[in-house]
Design a protein around this motif. Structure first.
Motif, mmCIF file in Angstrom:
data_model
loop_
_atom_site.group_PDB
_atom_site.id
_atom_site.type_symbol
_atom_site.label_atom_id
_atom_site.label_comp_id
_atom_site.label_asym_id
_atom_site.label_seq_id
_atom_site.Cartn_x
_atom_site.Cartn_y
_atom_site.Cartn_z
ATOM 1 N N GLU A 94 0.827 -1.203 0.000
ATOM 2 C CA GLU A 94 0.000 0.000 0.000
ATOM 3 C C GLU A 94 0.863 1.256 0.000
ATOM 4 O O GLU A 94 0.521 2.254 -0.633
ATOM 5 C CB GLU A 94 -0.925 0.001 1.219
ATOM 6 N N GLY A 95 1.997 1.191 0.683
ATOM 7 C CA GLY A 95 2.913 2.324 0.654
ATOM 8 C C GLY A 95 3.392 2.631 -0.750
ATOM 9 O O GLY A 95 3.492 3.794 -1.150
ATOM 10 N N GLY A 96 3.684 1.589 -1.512
ATOM 11 C CA GLY A 96 4.072 1.785 -2.905
ATOM 12 C C GLY A 96 2.962 2.428 -3.713
ATOM 13 O O GLY A 96 3.203 3.339 -4.511
ATOM 14 N N ARG A 97 1.745 1.966 -3.504
ATOM 15 C CA ARG A 97 0.605 2.543 -4.228
ATOM 16 C C ARG A 97 0.456 4.032 -3.904
ATOM 17 O O ARG A 97 0.245 4.860 -4.791
ATOM 18 C CB ARG A 97 -0.689 1.820 -3.844
ATOM 19 N N ARG A 98 0.540 4.350 -2.626
ATOM 20 C CA ARG A 98 0.369 5.751 -2.216
ATOM 21 C C ARG A 98 1.463 6.638 -2.798
ATOM 22 O O ARG A 98 1.211 7.779 -3.194
ATOM 23 C CB ARG A 98 0.368 5.841 -0.687
ATOM 24 N N TYR A 99 2.659 6.123 -2.824
ATOM 25 C CA TYR A 99 3.787 6.868 -3.392
ATOM 26 C C TYR A 99 3.509 7.209 -4.858
ATOM 27 O O TYR A 99 3.667 8.353 -5.288
ATOM 28 C CB TYR A 99 5.044 6.023 -3.255
ATOM 29 N N ARG A 100 3.072 6.210 -5.605
ATOM 30 C CA ARG A 100 2.800 6.421 -7.021
ATOM 31 C C ARG A 100 1.627 7.378 -7.223
ATOM 32 O O ARG A 100 1.674 8.266 -8.092
ATOM 33 C CB ARG A 100 2.506 5.085 -7.716
ATOM 34 N N VAL A 101 0.580 7.220 -6.429
ATOM 35 C CA VAL A 101 -0.592 8.098 -6.554
ATOM 36 C C VAL A 101 -0.199 9.550 -6.315
ATOM 37 O O VAL A 101 -0.599 10.448 -7.066
ATOM 38 C CB VAL A 101 -1.697 7.663 -5.571
ATOM 39 N N LEU A 102 0.586 9.811 -5.286
ATOM 40 C CA LEU A 102 1.021 11.175 -5.007
ATOM 41 C C LEU A 102 1.880 11.731 -6.137
ATOM 42 O O LEU A 102 1.739 12.895 -6.527
ATOM 43 C CB LEU A 102 1.801 11.220 -3.692
ATOM 44 N N ALA A 103 2.777 10.899 -6.656
ATOM 45 C CA ALA A 103 3.647 11.357 -7.743
ATOM 46 C C ALA A 103 2.843 11.703 -8.990
ATOM 47 O O ALA A 103 3.095 12.721 -9.646
ATOM 48 C CB ALA A 103 4.686 10.284 -8.059
ATOM 49 N N LEU A 104 1.874 10.871 -9.332
ATOM 50 C CA LEU A 104 1.068 11.126 -10.530
ATOM 51 C C LEU A 104 0.141 12.309 -10.335
ATOM 52 O O LEU A 104 -0.185 13.024 -11.294
ATOM 53 C CB LEU A 104 0.253 9.880 -10.889
ATOM 54 N N ALA A 105 -0.296 12.547 -9.085
ATOM 55 C CA ALA A 105 -1.187 13.679 -8.812
ATOM 56 C C ALA A 105 -0.426 14.999 -8.782
ATOM 57 O O ALA A 105 -0.990 16.050 -9.078
ATOM 58 C CB ALA A 105 -1.904 13.462 -7.485
ATOM 59 N N HIS A 106 0.868 14.941 -8.432
ATOM 60 C CA HIS A 106 1.685 16.160 -8.310
ATOM 61 C C HIS A 106 3.024 15.955 -9.014
ATOM 62 O O HIS A 106 4.085 15.970 -8.381
ATOM 63 C CB HIS A 106 1.907 16.499 -6.836
ATOM 64 N N PRO A 107 3.002 15.775 -10.331
ATOM 65 C CA PRO A 107 4.237 15.411 -11.044
ATOM 66 C C PRO A 107 5.328 16.478 -10.984
ATOM 67 O O PRO A 107 6.510 16.149 -10.921
ATOM 68 C CB PRO A 107 3.759 15.173 -12.476
ATOM 69 N N GLN A 108 4.937 17.743 -11.022
ATOM 70 C CA GLN A 108 5.944 18.799 -10.976
ATOM 71 C C GLN A 108 6.549 18.909 -9.574
ATOM 72 O O GLN A 108 7.745 19.142 -9.421
ATOM 73 C CB GLN A 108 5.323 20.131 -11.410
ATOM 74 N N MET A 109 5.707 18.749 -8.560
ATOM 75 C CA MET A 109 6.207 18.745 -7.184
ATOM 76 C C MET A 109 7.198 17.594 -6.996
ATOM 77 O O MET A 109 8.228 17.739 -6.337
ATOM 78 C CB MET A 109 5.048 18.600 -6.208
ATOM 79 N N TYR A 110 6.886 16.450 -7.593
ATOM 80 C CA TYR A 110 7.762 15.284 -7.506
ATOM 81 C C TYR A 110 9.140 15.617 -8.071
ATOM 82 O O TYR A 110 10.161 15.213 -7.514
ATOM 83 C CB TYR A 110 7.127 14.120 -8.265
ATOM 84 N N GLN A 111 9.154 16.357 -9.157
ATOM 85 C CA GLN A 111 10.436 16.716 -9.763
ATOM 86 C C GLN A 111 11.227 17.652 -8.861
ATOM 87 O O GLN A 111 12.452 17.546 -8.769
ATOM 88 C CB GLN A 111 10.207 17.355 -11.128
ATOM 89 N N VAL A 112 10.542 18.575 -8.196
ATOM 90 C CA VAL A 112 11.224 19.462 -7.249
ATOM 91 C C VAL A 112 11.787 18.657 -6.086
ATOM 92 O O VAL A 112 12.902 18.897 -5.617
ATOM 93 C CB VAL A 112 10.258 20.554 -6.736
#
Length: 202
Positions: A94-112
């Motif tokens: 579930e931690g992996g799923r949440r990580y991916r969901v957050l990254a896809l929801a905030h892709p530019q933030m992920y890059q920062v």
């Protein structure tokens, strides 16, 4: 008719100005990417004078650091609640799923957060400590699994780093549109399964 900027300006006396500026910066980041994070653009979006950004964040890098921290705080909140999942194997999945969901929801933030998307920005030690706390949520899940015998007994920090690296690698490739599979969600699920298989005692 008043503009949004005028409305915001009229309300700043009763709002936390830092929160207003950070919200404006986050919106610009996700809609325009890192190039949108100029002091003038942030100030205009928040409906304040550019000096307002300098007064509260000192520089553009100050507000980028605040975004960096905000991203890791969001990730940390997602990870810390994994303790509510009794089975450590399912908690890690579930931690992996949440990580991916957050990254896809905030892709530019992920890059920062991970890819140093703003040239010249280097997070402070305090900001890196917030990032470490998010990593700590993953460590806790793995530690719980080791204690229960669900995961192999190995270096706790190294194991957590290996898990994070595998998940981060898939997500980064997916965000860069460098994936060569049709079903990214199924592929990511397989990544999680492969990682978990490597942690389960034989």
């Amino acid at each position: 008719m008043s503009t949004m900027a005028e409305t915001r300006r009229s309300r700043t006396s009763s709002l936390d100005m830092e929160a207003v500026l950070l919200e404006a910066a986050a919106d610009l980041l996700e809609t325009e990417g890192p190039d949108g994070l100029s002091v003038r653009r942030i100030a205009a979006a928040a409906g304040v004078a550019p000096m307002g950004v300098y007064n509260h964040f000192a520089s553009k890098f100050g507000i980028v650091e605040a975004l960096f921290v905000q991203g890791f705080e969001r990730l940390g909140r997602a990870m810390v609640t994994l303790d509510e999942i009794e089975d450590p194997i399912e908690a890690l999945r579930e931690g992996g799923r949440r990580y991916r969901v957050l990254a896809l929801a905030h892709p530019q933030m992920y890059q920062v957060m991970f890819l140093r998307a703003v040239p010249g920005f280097e997070p402070s030690d305090d900001a890196l400590e917030v990032a470490a706390l998010a990593f700590g949520g993953l460590v806790t899940v793995i530690e719980r699994g080791m204690a229960a015998g669900s995961f192999i007994d190995a270096s706790l920090t190294l194991t957590a780093q290996l898990v994070w690296s595998a998940i981060h690698g898939w997500v980064s490739l997916e965000l860069a549109e460098m994936g060569f599979v049709e079903d990214h969600e199924a592929g990511f699920a397989q990544v999680c399964t492969t990682v978990l298989d490597g942690l389960v005692p034989r």
